[in-house]
Scaffold this active site. Structure first.
Site, PDB file in Angstrom:
ATOM      1  N   ASP A  19       2.285   2.676   2.366  1.00 41.54           N
ATOM      2  CA  ASP A  19       2.208   3.216   3.644  1.00 41.54           C
ATOM      3  C   ASP A  19       3.892   2.449   4.317  1.00 41.54           C
ATOM      4  O   ASP A  19       4.606   2.144   4.062  1.00 41.54           O
ATOM      5  CB  ASP A  19       0.608   3.119   4.743  1.00 41.54           C
ATOM      6  CG  ASP A  19      -0.354   3.011   4.245  1.00 41.54           C
ATOM      7  OD1 ASP A  19      -0.457   3.612   3.466  1.00 41.54           O
ATOM      8  OD2 ASP A  19      -1.553   2.415   4.351  1.00 41.54           O
ATOM      9  N   CYS A  47      -2.607   3.957   7.080  1.00 41.25           N
ATOM     10  CA  CYS A  47      -4.400   4.172   7.333  1.00 41.25           C
ATOM     11  C   CYS A  47      -4.890   3.592   8.380  1.00 41.25           C
ATOM     12  O   CYS A  47      -3.680   3.652   9.503  1.00 41.25           O
ATOM     13  CB  CYS A  47      -5.079   2.221   6.630  1.00 41.25           C
ATOM     14  SG  CYS A  47      -4.542   1.224   7.252  1.00 41.25           S
ATOM     15  N   CYS A  78       0.869  -1.649   0.058  1.00 42.68           N
ATOM     16  CA  CYS A  78      -0.125  -0.408  -0.089  1.00 42.68           C
ATOM     17  C   CYS A  78       0.810   1.791   0.168  1.00 42.68           C
ATOM     18  O   CYS A  78       0.632   2.483   0.008  1.00 42.68           O
ATOM     19  CB  CYS A  78      -0.628   0.003   0.905  1.00 42.68           C
ATOM     20  SG  CYS A  78      -0.017  -0.686   2.766  1.00 42.68           S
ATOM     21  N   CYS A 116      -1.075  -4.105   8.090  1.00 41.82           N
ATOM     22  CA  CYS A 116      -1.461  -2.993   8.627  1.00 41.82           C
ATOM     23  C   CYS A 116      -0.704  -3.669   9.913  1.00 41.82           C
ATOM     24  O   CYS A 116      -0.075  -2.554  10.763  1.00 41.82           O
ATOM     25  CB  CYS A 116      -2.793  -2.009   9.048  1.00 41.82           C
ATOM     26  SG  CYS A 116      -3.307  -2.139   7.576  1.00 41.82           S
TER      27      CYS A 116
HETATM   28 FE1  FES Z   1      -1.396   0.791   4.325  1.00 40.56          FE
HETATM   29 FE2  FES Z   1      -2.568  -0.348   5.808  1.00 40.56          FE
HETATM   30  S1  FES Z   1      -3.567   0.083   4.556  1.00 40.56           S
HETATM   31  S2  FES Z   1      -0.939  -0.061   6.337  1.00 40.56           S
END
Ligand code: FES
Length: 141
Positions: free
Chosen positions: A45, A69, A43, A112
């Site tokens: 992140d 998120c 993702c 996550c």
């Molecule tokens: Fe990327 Fe949760 S969607 S860490």
């Protein structure tokens, strides 16, 4: 997909009062601070987790910055609570599954909490490297 009450509460508390909920940073060059920075390929992140240890090797402070998120922020916040007062060896025992279970993360959000565990693992590696360097530079007489 609905977030559990625990995720929503943690996420909102962090947003409302980031300082109180350990958002921030320590000086990564401080001898008693360990830093772990990781990214989730799926993702994009990113999470930075830092541990501060006292002279007895006990974690007496945790800071994080998470660009991600709600589950990632809630997972970071939960790790902060679980890490306080632990030794490095005890910190190694905390697993993403423990966090995911408490937060009731759905399968699509399990990565996550994995990200948060990887952040801790990296911080622990950083601590062990610093320790090894310290011992190398100050051998017992
Ligand atoms: Fe990327 Fe949760 S969607 S860490």
């Amino acid at each position: 997909m609905a977030y559990s009450k625990e995720v929503v509460e943690r996420f909102e508390n962090v947003l409302k009062n980031p300082d109180k909920h350990s958002v921030g940073r320590y000086d990564p060059n401080a001898p008693n601070v360990a830093t772990g920075m990781v990214g989730a390929p799926s993702c994009g992140d990113v999470m930075k987790l830092q541990l501060r240890l006292n002279d007895d090797g006990v974690i007496n402070g945790v800071k994080f910055k998470t660009y991600g998120c709600g589950s990632a922020i809630a997972s970071s916040s939960m790790f902060v609570d679980m890490l306080q007062g632990k030794t490095i060896e005890e910190a190694k025992q905390i697993k993403d599954k423990d966090i995911a279970a408490v937060l009731e993360l759905p399968p699509i959000k399990l990565h996550c909490s994995v990200l948060a565990e990887e952040g801790i693992r990296k911080a622990i590696e950083n601590w062990e490297e610093k320790e090894a360097r310290r011992k190398h530079n100050n051998p017992p007489e």
